[in-house]
Design a protein around this motif. Structure first.
Motif, short mmCIF file in Angstrom:
data_model
loop_
_atom_site.label_atom_id
_atom_site.label_comp_id
_atom_site.label_asym_id
_atom_site.label_seq_id
_atom_site.Cartn_x
_atom_site.Cartn_y
_atom_site.Cartn_z
N ARG A 1 0.83 -1.21 0.00
CA ARG A 1 0.00 0.00 0.00
C ARG A 1 0.87 1.26 0.00
NH1 ARG A 1 -5.23 -0.87 0.85
NH2 ARG A 1 -5.67 1.17 1.71
N ARG B 1 3.98 1.56 -1.10
CA ARG B 1 4.65 1.70 -2.41
C ARG B 1 3.69 2.26 -3.45
NH1 ARG B 1 7.05 -3.41 -1.27
NH2 ARG B 1 5.44 -4.39 -2.51
N ALA B 2 2.45 1.78 -3.43
CA ALA B 2 1.46 2.26 -4.40
C ALA B 2 1.20 3.75 -4.20
CB ALA B 2 0.17 1.47 -4.28
N ARG B 3 1.05 4.16 -2.95
CA ARG B 3 0.82 5.58 -2.68
C ARG B 3 2.01 6.42 -3.10
NH1 ARG B 3 -1.06 3.97 2.65
NH2 ARG B 3 -3.29 3.69 2.53
N ARG C 1 4.04 5.91 -5.47
CA ARG C 1 4.09 5.98 -6.94
C ARG C 1 2.90 6.73 -7.51
NH1 ARG C 1 5.64 -0.24 -7.27
NH2 ARG C 1 7.85 -0.03 -6.83
N GLY C 2 2.01 7.20 -6.63
CA GLY C 2 0.85 7.96 -7.10
C GLY C 2 -0.27 7.08 -7.60
N ARG C 3 -0.25 5.81 -7.27
CA ARG C 3 -1.31 4.89 -7.70
C ARG C 3 -2.25 4.62 -6.55
NH1 ARG C 3 2.79 0.61 -10.29
NH2 ARG C 3 3.46 1.86 -12.06
N ARG C 4 -3.38 4.06 -6.91
CA ARG C 4 -4.33 3.66 -5.87
C ARG C 4 -3.80 2.44 -5.16
NH1 ARG C 4 -10.38 3.37 -8.00
NH2 ARG C 4 -10.44 1.84 -6.36
#
Length: 140
Positions: free
Chosen positions: A27, A29-31, A33-36
């Motif tokens: 979670r 890492r996703a945040r 990278r600007g991803r959901r």
């Protein structure tokens, strides 16, 4: 075979802790990278059960009979006993009784005597609801 040390309770809690940490890292890492972030997992039924809450499944058609229930109801309506139905379908008489126990409320009946009438009425309603267009099948 790789075995973790300790009693099963410790092994299970260690595994779930590792899983939580891994999901937390995913979670973050996703945040970053600007991803959901990936969705959180739903609470398992055992966790809900311990709180006293329950999960109710919504059926598409609550009064719809399964193919097995239809077959057992048809045989019971013809006058066969649970033992006779069970021997024909390779089921125990108790399983047959369980199916009939679920069929009766779905058909709105409470006795085996009403089963034949309920099935006949149900078949008539199903047949009349389906459009019968001979022209669509090339029959004149």
């Amino acid at each position: 075979m790789c075995r973790e040390p300790g009693p099963p309770e410790v092994r299970g809690s260690a595994r779930s802790a590792r899983g939580r940490r891994a999901r937390g890292r995913a979670r973050r890492r996703a945040r970053a990278r600007g991803r959901r972030p990936p969705p959180r997992a739903a609470a398992p039924a055992t966790s809900l059960r311990s709180t006293g809450r329950t999960v109710r499944r919504v059926a598409a058609a609550p009064d719809a009979l399964t193919p097995q229930e239809r077959e057992i109801a048809r045989l019971a309506a013809s006058g066969l006993t649970n033992r006779q139905i069970g021997s024909r379908l390779f089921l125990s008489p108790r399983t047959v009784g369980g199916h009939l126990y679920r069929v009766f409320p779905k058909l709105g009946i409470s006795t085996r005597a009403a089963l034949r009438d309920a099935l006949t009425e149900r078949e008539r309603a199903t047949a009349s609801a389906a459009p019968h267009d001979d022209a669509a099948y090339g029959v004149s």
